[in-house]
Design a protein around this motif. Structure first.
Motif, PDB file in Angstrom:
ATOM      1  N   ASP A   1       4.444   1.961  -7.708  1.00 35.52           N
ATOM      2  CA  ASP A   1       5.232   0.983  -8.462  1.00 35.52           C
ATOM      3  C   ASP A   1       4.358  -0.205  -8.862  1.00 35.52           C
ATOM      4  O   ASP A   1       4.409  -0.682 -10.002  1.00 35.52           O
ATOM      5  CB  ASP A   1       6.419   0.505  -7.626  1.00 35.52           C
ATOM      6  CG  ASP A   1       7.227  -0.574  -8.325  1.00 35.52           C
ATOM      7  OD1 ASP A   1       8.035  -0.239  -9.209  1.00 35.52           O
ATOM      8  OD2 ASP A   1       7.047  -1.764  -7.997  1.00 35.52           O
ATOM      9  N   ASN A   2       3.539  -0.669  -7.926  1.00 33.83           N
ATOM     10  CA  ASN A   2       2.649  -1.794  -8.209  1.00 33.83           C
ATOM     11  C   ASN A   2       1.680  -1.459  -9.339  1.00 33.83           C
ATOM     12  O   ASN A   2       1.434  -2.288 -10.223  1.00 33.83           O
ATOM     13  CB  ASN A   2       1.869  -2.165  -6.948  1.00 33.83           C
ATOM     14  CG  ASN A   2       0.809  -3.226  -7.214  1.00 33.83           C
ATOM     15  OD1 ASN A   2       1.097  -4.406  -7.312  1.00 33.83           O
ATOM     16  ND2 ASN A   2      -0.440  -2.793  -7.345  1.00 33.83           N
TER      17      ASN A   2
ATOM     18  N   SER B   1       9.816   5.691  -7.842  1.00 33.71           N
ATOM     19  CA  SER B   1      11.243   5.400  -7.792  1.00 33.71           C
ATOM     20  C   SER B   1      11.964   5.942  -9.016  1.00 33.71           C
ATOM     21  O   SER B   1      11.685   5.546 -10.152  1.00 33.71           O
ATOM     22  CB  SER B   1      11.463   3.887  -7.706  1.00 33.71           C
ATOM     23  OG  SER B   1      12.838   3.583  -7.875  1.00 33.71           O
ATOM     24  N   LYS B   2      12.930   6.862  -8.793  1.00 40.09           N
ATOM     25  CA  LYS B   2      13.742   7.400  -9.887  1.00 40.09           C
ATOM     26  C   LYS B   2      14.841   6.423 -10.277  1.00 40.09           C
ATOM     27  O   LYS B   2      15.455   6.568 -11.337  1.00 40.09           O
ATOM     28  CB  LYS B   2      14.365   8.743  -9.472  1.00 40.09           C
ATOM     29  CG  LYS B   2      13.383   9.797  -8.937  1.00 40.09           C
ATOM     30  CD  LYS B   2      12.295  10.158  -9.905  1.00 40.09           C
ATOM     31  CE  LYS B   2      11.489  11.365  -9.437  1.00 40.09           C
ATOM     32  NZ  LYS B   2      10.674  11.121  -8.257  1.00 40.09           N
ATOM     33  N   GLU B   3      15.102   5.421  -9.429  1.00 42.62           N
ATOM     34  CA  GLU B   3      16.095   4.394  -9.771  1.00 42.62           C
ATOM     35  C   GLU B   3      15.512   3.384 -10.754  1.00 42.62           C
ATOM     36  O   GLU B   3      16.229   2.817 -11.572  1.00 42.62           O
ATOM     37  CB  GLU B   3      16.565   3.672  -8.505  1.00 42.62           C
ATOM     38  CG  GLU B   3      17.328   4.564  -7.533  1.00 42.62           C
ATOM     39  CD  GLU B   3      17.771   3.818  -6.288  1.00 42.62           C
ATOM     40  OE1 GLU B   3      17.500   2.599  -6.199  1.00 42.62           O
ATOM     41  OE2 GLU B   3      18.379   4.450  -5.416  1.00 42.62           O
TER      42      GLU B   3
ATOM     43  N   ALA C   1      -3.600   2.693   2.216  1.00 45.24           N
ATOM     44  CA  ALA C   1      -2.409   1.918   1.851  1.00 45.24           C
ATOM     45  C   ALA C   1      -1.431   1.881   3.017  1.00 45.24           C
ATOM     46  O   ALA C   1      -0.868   0.817   3.340  1.00 45.24           O
ATOM     47  CB  ALA C   1      -1.747   2.531   0.613  1.00 45.24           C
ATOM     48  N   ALA C   2      -1.232   3.023   3.684  1.00 40.61           N
ATOM     49  CA  ALA C   2      -0.324   3.067   4.839  1.00 40.61           C
ATOM     50  C   ALA C   2      -0.794   2.125   5.933  1.00 40.61           C
ATOM     51  O   ALA C   2       0.013   1.420   6.563  1.00 40.61           O
ATOM     52  CB  ALA C   2      -0.216   4.501   5.365  1.00 40.61           C
TER      53      ALA C   2
ATOM     54  N   LEU D   1       3.738   4.693  -0.336  1.00 39.59           N
ATOM     55  CA  LEU D   1       3.323   5.315  -1.585  1.00 39.59           C
ATOM     56  C   LEU D   1       4.186   4.828  -2.744  1.00 39.59           C
ATOM     57  O   LEU D   1       3.683   4.568  -3.846  1.00 39.59           O
ATOM     58  CB  LEU D   1       3.395   6.841  -1.477  1.00 39.59           C
ATOM     59  CG  LEU D   1       2.309   7.507  -0.630  1.00 39.59           C
ATOM     60  CD1 LEU D   1       2.508   9.011  -0.612  1.00 39.59           C
ATOM     61  CD2 LEU D   1       0.920   7.175  -1.152  1.00 39.59           C
ATOM     62  N   SER D   2       5.480   4.690  -2.512  1.00 39.87           N
ATOM     63  CA  SER D   2       6.377   4.196  -3.556  1.00 39.87           C
ATOM     64  C   SER D   2       5.965   2.799  -4.016  1.00 39.87           C
ATOM     65  O   SER D   2       5.894   2.507  -5.213  1.00 39.87           O
ATOM     66  CB  SER D   2       7.817   4.183  -3.048  1.00 39.87           C
ATOM     67  OG  SER D   2       8.690   3.683  -4.041  1.00 39.87           O
TER      68      SER D   2
END
Length: 327
Positions: free
Chosen positions: A316-317, A31-33, A304-305, A311-312
């Motif tokens: 992040d986790n 995440s770029k945010e 994961a999917a 993936l994000s």
């Protein structure tokens, strides 16, 4: 304030190109945010950070910082995407420990232990984990082919002790195959591991720390078109990767319990992907990968999917777990 994240990729081993692909997948999906992610190439001839235009900026090894437009950029956390040396064997993680920089992998000792296949197997065997019969060789040792066959039988697998992505692995079907296989393995490492062939389904299992809990991801059954799950099978489409694996609930539970136990025995944290062969209804542990591939063809993203984790969310986790860890 957004955290600065270094995504380290590349490395010094034969896996450099795969690592660069993994690192770029992390960079694209992080995440770029929430974060300021920077790609950092760790290569034999240079350590450099990249901007969005792929301009390179030298890393100051004193504190793992760099200067961008006259401003010093330091990092809050490192996302480790280096397969092999120096990321997966713990070398660079010991450096991060010294300078007080958090990262997404297990502590450097655990990484070194799991990267060394022989040492890792020696530890888990003490806890009743089943493994293949094995024979060890170091470069310079006398090679007694008859002794090797007496110990592990034929066919057998000849592997570099410290390597990944199946580089340097051969399946020796005859006595005459063993010496050439040893020569190939020694090109990757000065230590090799020769293991008995285990005849049964191959299952690969992702175990991670997810939201503070040790989590076993949906398992993947490997059906290789080649003799085994080699480089072509892993990365060039020469295999079927079936997620979730076609196994009974009973076997799923047995494998999950075994994989979680191995993760905890080894005092792991962060990502892991372990390989198992099922023989006579019993899981046999082969090895653990602690910087598993994150390319679009890789297994952990597939698992994961299947667990409903994007993936994000996955990346992040990993960073959130790392930031909560004590140095």
């Amino acid at each position: 304030m957004k955290k600065n994240i270094a995504i380290i990729m590349g490395g010094y081993s034969s896996e450099v190109e795969i690592s660069l692909k993994s690192g770029n997948v992390v960079y694209t999906n992080l995440s770029k945010e929430k974060y300021n992610p920077y790609r950092v190439h760790i290569l034999k001839n240079k350590w450099v950070a990249l901007d969005d235009l792929a301009n390179e900026y030298p890393i100051d090894k004193h504190d793992f910082s760099f200067k961008l437009e006259g401003k010093k950029i330091t990092f809050d956390c490192v996302f480790n995407a280096i397969h092999g040396n120096p990321g997966e064997d713990g070398t660079i993680l010991a450096y991060f420990k010294l300078i007080g920089l958090k990262h997404t992998s297990a502590p450097f000792y655990q990484m070194a232990l799991t990267f060394n296949k022989r040492d890792c197997l020696s530890v888990v065997k003490q806890y009743g984990i089943k493994t293949a019969d094995s024979y060890y060789l170091d470069k310079g040792n006398a090679i007694n082919v008859d002794e090797i066959i007496a110990k592990v039988g034929l066919p057998c697998f000849v592997k570099p002790n410290n390597a990944g992505s199946s580089f340097g692995i051969s399946k020796a079907k005859t006595k005459e195959d063993i010496l050439p296989a040893i020569e190939i393995a020694f090109k990757e490492d000065s230590q090799i591991l020769i293991e008995a062939f285990l005849d049964g389904p191959e299952i690969t299992i992702g175990v991670i720390q997810y939201k503070g809990e040790t989590t076993v991801l949906p398992m993947t059954e490997i059906v290789s078109e080649n003799d085994f799950f080699d480089y072509e099978a892993k990365y060039l489409g020469k295999s079927k990767e079936i997620t979730p694996a076609r196994i009974s609930d009973e076997m799923h539970n047995k494998l999950a319990k075994n994989a979680k136990k191995v993760y905890e025995i080894l005092n792991m944290s962060g990502f892991s992907r372990s390989e198992y062969i099922i023989v006579n209804n019993e899981p046999h542990f082969l090895e653990m990968n602690t910087v598993p591939g994150m390319t679009t063809a890789s297994i952990i993203p597939q698992q994961a999917a299947a667990a409903g984790i994007s993936l994000s969310e996955l990346f992040d986790n990993a960073i959130e777990m790392a930031l909560k860890n004590e140095l």
